[in-house]
Design a protein around this motif. Structure first.
Motif, PDB file in Angstrom:
ATOM      1  N   GLY A 194      10.856 -62.984  53.075  1.00 28.32           N
ATOM      2  CA  GLY A 194      10.383 -64.358  53.092  1.00 28.32           C
ATOM      3  C   GLY A 194       9.023 -64.507  53.728  1.00 28.32           C
ATOM      4  N   TRP A 195       8.456 -65.682  53.496  1.00 27.82           N
ATOM      5  CA  TRP A 195       7.158 -66.058  54.040  1.00 27.82           C
ATOM      6  C   TRP A 195       7.233 -67.507  54.464  1.00 27.82           C
ATOM      7  CZ3 TRP A 195       2.732 -67.822  50.430  1.00 27.82           C
ATOM      8  CH2 TRP A 195       1.586 -68.117  51.170  1.00 27.82           C
ATOM      9  N   ASP A 196       7.075 -67.761  55.753  1.00 26.46           N
ATOM     10  CA  ASP A 196       6.933 -69.121  56.270  1.00 26.46           C
ATOM     11  C   ASP A 196       5.438 -69.377  56.392  1.00 26.46           C
ATOM     12  OD1 ASP A 196       9.670 -69.174  56.498  1.00 26.46           O
ATOM     13  OD2 ASP A 196       9.691 -68.861  58.667  1.00 26.46           O
ATOM     14  N   TRP A 197       4.953 -70.378  55.688  1.00 26.14           N
ATOM     15  CA  TRP A 197       3.515 -70.619  55.640  1.00 26.14           C
ATOM     16  C   TRP A 197       3.175 -71.985  56.223  1.00 26.14           C
ATOM     17  CZ3 TRP A 197       2.182 -74.853  52.755  1.00 26.14           C
ATOM     18  CH2 TRP A 197       3.109 -75.300  51.820  1.00 26.14           C
ATOM     19  N   ALA A 198       1.934 -72.122  56.639  1.00 25.46           N
ATOM     20  CA  ALA A 198       1.436 -73.387  57.174  1.00 25.46           C
ATOM     21  C   ALA A 198      -0.071 -73.434  56.959  1.00 25.46           C
ATOM     22  CB  ALA A 198       1.761 -73.512  58.653  1.00 25.46           C
ATOM     23  N   THR A 199      -0.573 -74.632  56.705  1.00 27.03           N
ATOM     24  CA  THR A 199      -2.007 -74.820  56.514  1.00 27.03           C
ATOM     25  C   THR A 199      -2.609 -75.488  57.750  1.00 27.03           C
ATOM     26  OG1 THR A 199      -1.779 -77.007  55.516  1.00 27.03           O
ATOM     27  CG2 THR A 199      -1.669 -75.093  54.033  1.00 27.03           C
ATOM     28  N   VAL A 200      -3.902 -75.670  57.732  1.00 21.00           N
ATOM     29  CA  VAL A 200      -4.585 -76.321  58.844  1.00 21.00           C
ATOM     30  C   VAL A 200      -4.101 -77.761  58.980  1.00 21.00           C
ATOM     31  CG1 VAL A 200      -6.823 -77.059  59.729  1.00 21.00           C
ATOM     32  CG2 VAL A 200      -6.579 -74.826  58.666  1.00 21.00           C
ATOM     33  N   GLY A 201      -3.838 -78.423  57.863  1.00 21.49           N
ATOM     34  CA  GLY A 201      -3.283 -79.774  57.893  1.00 21.49           C
ATOM     35  C   GLY A 201      -1.820 -79.728  58.262  1.00 21.49           C
ATOM     36  N   HIS A 202      -1.101 -80.717  57.877  1.00 17.72           N
ATOM     37  CA  HIS A 202       0.317 -80.804  58.212  1.00 17.72           C
ATOM     38  C   HIS A 202       1.200 -80.406  57.027  1.00 17.72           C
ATOM     39  CE1 HIS A 202      -0.818 -82.594  61.966  1.00 17.72           C
ATOM     40  NE2 HIS A 202      -1.516 -83.526  61.335  1.00 17.72           N
ATOM     41  N   LEU A 203       0.743 -79.426  56.264  1.00 18.36           N
ATOM     42  CA  LEU A 203       1.483 -78.930  55.113  1.00 18.36           C
ATOM     43  C   LEU A 203       2.060 -77.553  55.463  1.00 18.36           C
ATOM     44  CD1 LEU A 203       2.182 -79.434  52.107  1.00 18.36           C
ATOM     45  CD2 LEU A 203       0.060 -78.279  51.522  1.00 18.36           C
ATOM     46  N   PHE A 204       3.371 -77.371  55.238  1.00 18.88           N
ATOM     47  CA  PHE A 204       4.022 -76.100  55.559  1.00 18.88           C
ATOM     48  C   PHE A 204       5.227 -75.910  54.651  1.00 18.88           C
ATOM     49  CE2 PHE A 204       5.767 -79.416  58.169  1.00 18.88           C
ATOM     50  CZ  PHE A 204       7.130 -79.189  58.180  1.00 18.88           C
ATOM     51  N   GLY A 205       5.779 -74.690  54.657  1.00 23.94           N
ATOM     52  CA  GLY A 205       6.945 -74.422  53.815  1.00 23.94           C
ATOM     53  C   GLY A 205       7.390 -72.976  53.893  1.00 23.94           C
ATOM     54  N   THR A 206       8.246 -72.591  52.947  1.00 18.54           N
ATOM     55  CA  THR A 206       8.792 -71.240  52.904  1.00 18.54           C
ATOM     56  C   THR A 206       8.908 -70.758  51.467  1.00 18.54           C
ATOM     57  OG1 THR A 206      11.083 -71.978  52.771  1.00 18.54           O
ATOM     58  CG2 THR A 206      10.210 -71.627  54.965  1.00 18.54           C
ATOM     59  N   LEU A 207       8.819 -69.460  51.302  1.00 13.33           N
ATOM     60  CA  LEU A 207       9.177 -68.770  50.059  1.00 13.33           C
ATOM     61  C   LEU A 207      10.127 -67.655  50.470  1.00 13.33           C
ATOM     62  CD1 LEU A 207       5.712 -68.327  48.294  1.00 13.33           C
ATOM     63  CD2 LEU A 207       7.536 -69.900  47.641  1.00 13.33           C
ATOM     64  N   SER A 208      11.241 -67.497  49.742  1.00 13.95           N
ATOM     65  CA  SER A 208      12.183 -66.444  50.111  1.00 13.95           C
ATOM     66  C   SER A 208      12.894 -65.898  48.882  1.00 13.95           C
ATOM     67  CB  SER A 208      13.217 -66.966  51.118  1.00 13.95           C
ATOM     68  OG  SER A 208      14.019 -67.969  50.531  1.00 13.95           O
ATOM     69  N   ALA A 209      13.399 -64.678  49.032  1.00  8.40           N
ATOM     70  CA  ALA A 209      14.170 -64.016  47.979  1.00  8.40           C
ATOM     71  C   ALA A 209      15.281 -63.210  48.637  1.00  8.40           C
ATOM     72  CB  ALA A 209      13.278 -63.104  47.150  1.00  8.40           C
ATOM     73  N   ASN A 210      16.472 -63.228  48.022  1.00 10.53           N
ATOM     74  CA  ASN A 210      17.636 -62.482  48.513  1.00 10.53           C
ATOM     75  C   ASN A 210      18.272 -61.734  47.356  1.00 10.53           C
ATOM     76  OD1 ASN A 210      17.742 -63.551  51.234  1.00 10.53           O
ATOM     77  ND2 ASN A 210      18.385 -65.468  50.300  1.00 10.53           N
ATOM     78  N   LEU A 211      18.761 -60.550  47.638  1.00 15.46           N
ATOM     79  CA  LEU A 211      19.504 -59.748  46.665  1.00 15.46           C
ATOM     80  C   LEU A 211      20.660 -59.094  47.404  1.00 15.46           C
ATOM     81  CD1 LEU A 211      19.893 -58.233  43.937  1.00 15.46           C
ATOM     82  CD2 LEU A 211      18.332 -56.509  44.836  1.00 15.46           C
ATOM     83  N   ASN A 212      21.889 -59.250  46.879  1.00  6.14           N
ATOM     84  CA  ASN A 212      23.075 -58.638  47.475  1.00  6.14           C
ATOM     85  C   ASN A 212      23.929 -58.026  46.384  1.00  6.14           C
ATOM     86  OD1 ASN A 212      23.020 -59.413  50.401  1.00  6.14           O
ATOM     87  ND2 ASN A 212      22.843 -61.429  49.467  1.00  6.14           N
ATOM     88  N   ARG A 213      24.510 -56.876  46.675  1.00  7.94           N
ATOM     89  CA  ARG A 213      25.448 -56.244  45.748  1.00  7.94           C
ATOM     90  C   ARG A 213      26.605 -55.686  46.567  1.00  7.94           C
ATOM     91  NH1 ARG A 213      24.351 -52.718  40.415  1.00  7.94           N
ATOM     92  NH2 ARG A 213      26.446 -53.000  39.639  1.00  7.94           N
ATOM     93  N   GLN A 214      27.824 -56.081  46.189  1.00 14.75           N
ATOM     94  CA  GLN A 214      29.019 -55.676  46.917  1.00 14.75           C
ATOM     95  C   GLN A 214      30.223 -55.707  45.995  1.00 14.75           C
ATOM     96  OE1 GLN A 214      29.082 -58.592  49.994  1.00 14.75           O
ATOM     97  NE2 GLN A 214      29.864 -60.199  48.692  1.00 14.75           N
ATOM     98  N   LEU A 215      31.335 -55.160  46.468  1.00 14.01           N
ATOM     99  CA  LEU A 215      32.570 -55.225  45.701  1.00 14.01           C
ATOM    100  C   LEU A 215      32.996 -56.681  45.563  1.00 14.01           C
ATOM    101  CD1 LEU A 215      34.868 -52.376  47.059  1.00 14.01           C
ATOM    102  CD2 LEU A 215      33.977 -52.611  44.748  1.00 14.01           C
ATOM    103  N   ALA A 216      33.363 -57.065  44.356  1.00 14.69           N
ATOM    104  CA  ALA A 216      33.882 -58.407  44.130  1.00 14.69           C
ATOM    105  C   ALA A 216      35.354 -58.427  44.517  1.00 14.69           C
ATOM    106  CB  ALA A 216      33.718 -58.781  42.658  1.00 14.69           C
ATOM    107  N   PRO A 217      35.882 -59.591  44.877  1.00 18.64           N
ATOM    108  CA  PRO A 217      37.325 -59.651  45.131  1.00 18.64           C
ATOM    109  C   PRO A 217      38.087 -59.275  43.864  1.00 18.64           C
ATOM    110  CG  PRO A 217      36.348 -61.849  45.075  1.00 18.64           C
ATOM    111  CD  PRO A 217      35.222 -60.871  44.990  1.00 18.64           C
TER     112      PRO A 217
END
Length: 173
Positions: free
Chosen positions: A41-64
């Protein structure tokens, strides 16, 4: 096993982690599995009052091996793979009011074709407002719409959902 990093750079923050786990069965060697998860992920912010996040997740496991709301029971290895991508942006932060917007995409896939009808694709978008009357209290309200479908590779079962999110965050001294 877990490894990761969290690196602030000026107004930004970059982070990521990975996990690995191994399941071993005493009498069912065919179900032995190495599961993993990755997050960045990336938490970003600008000089003004603008900010946010970009993120990615990947998971692999046994299913029930069964699902409570179906009669589907599987007695063989079935891997569940989930992916999520999200973006948020907000204007405000240091003011009493903050406007927020977000987009999220989720996918769930199974390795066994018998479970293809339970595979899912989902997209959601949200708009919200947070009010911070003091340093100790933040109140929020937002609207969210979700659109998705089960069995995306076959005769898809589509759905749409509307939510109203109410939040309160109190930080006691």
């Amino acid at each position: 096993l877990l490894a990761g990093f969290d690196q602030p750079i000026s107004r930004q923050r970059f982070y990521g982690n990975g996990t690995v786990s191994y399941s071993r069965y005493k009498t069912r060697d065919d179900l032995n599995n190495t599961a993993y998860g990755l997050k960045a992920g990336w938490d970003w912010a600008t000089v003004g009052h603008l900010f946010g996040t970009l993120s990615a997740n990947l998971n692999r496991q046994l299913a029930p091996n069964s699902v409570s709301d179906t009669t589907l029971l599987l007695n063989e290895k079935n891997l569940a793979t989930t992916r999520q991508y999200a973006a948020t942006a907000a204007v405000g932060g240091v003011t009493k009011l903050t406007f927020e917007a977000g987009l999220t995409h989720r996918e769930l896939d199974y390795s066994n074709v018998l479970w293809a009808g339970l595979e899912n694709r989902q997209d959601s978008g949200s708009l919200g407002l947070k009010y911070r009357p003091s340093d100790l209290l933040t109140l929020g309200a937002g609207a969210r719409e979700t659109r998705g479908k089960y069995n995306p590779s076959g005769a898809a079962d589509e759905y749409r959902r509307h939510d109203l999110d109410l939040t309160a965050l109190w930080s006691p001294t």
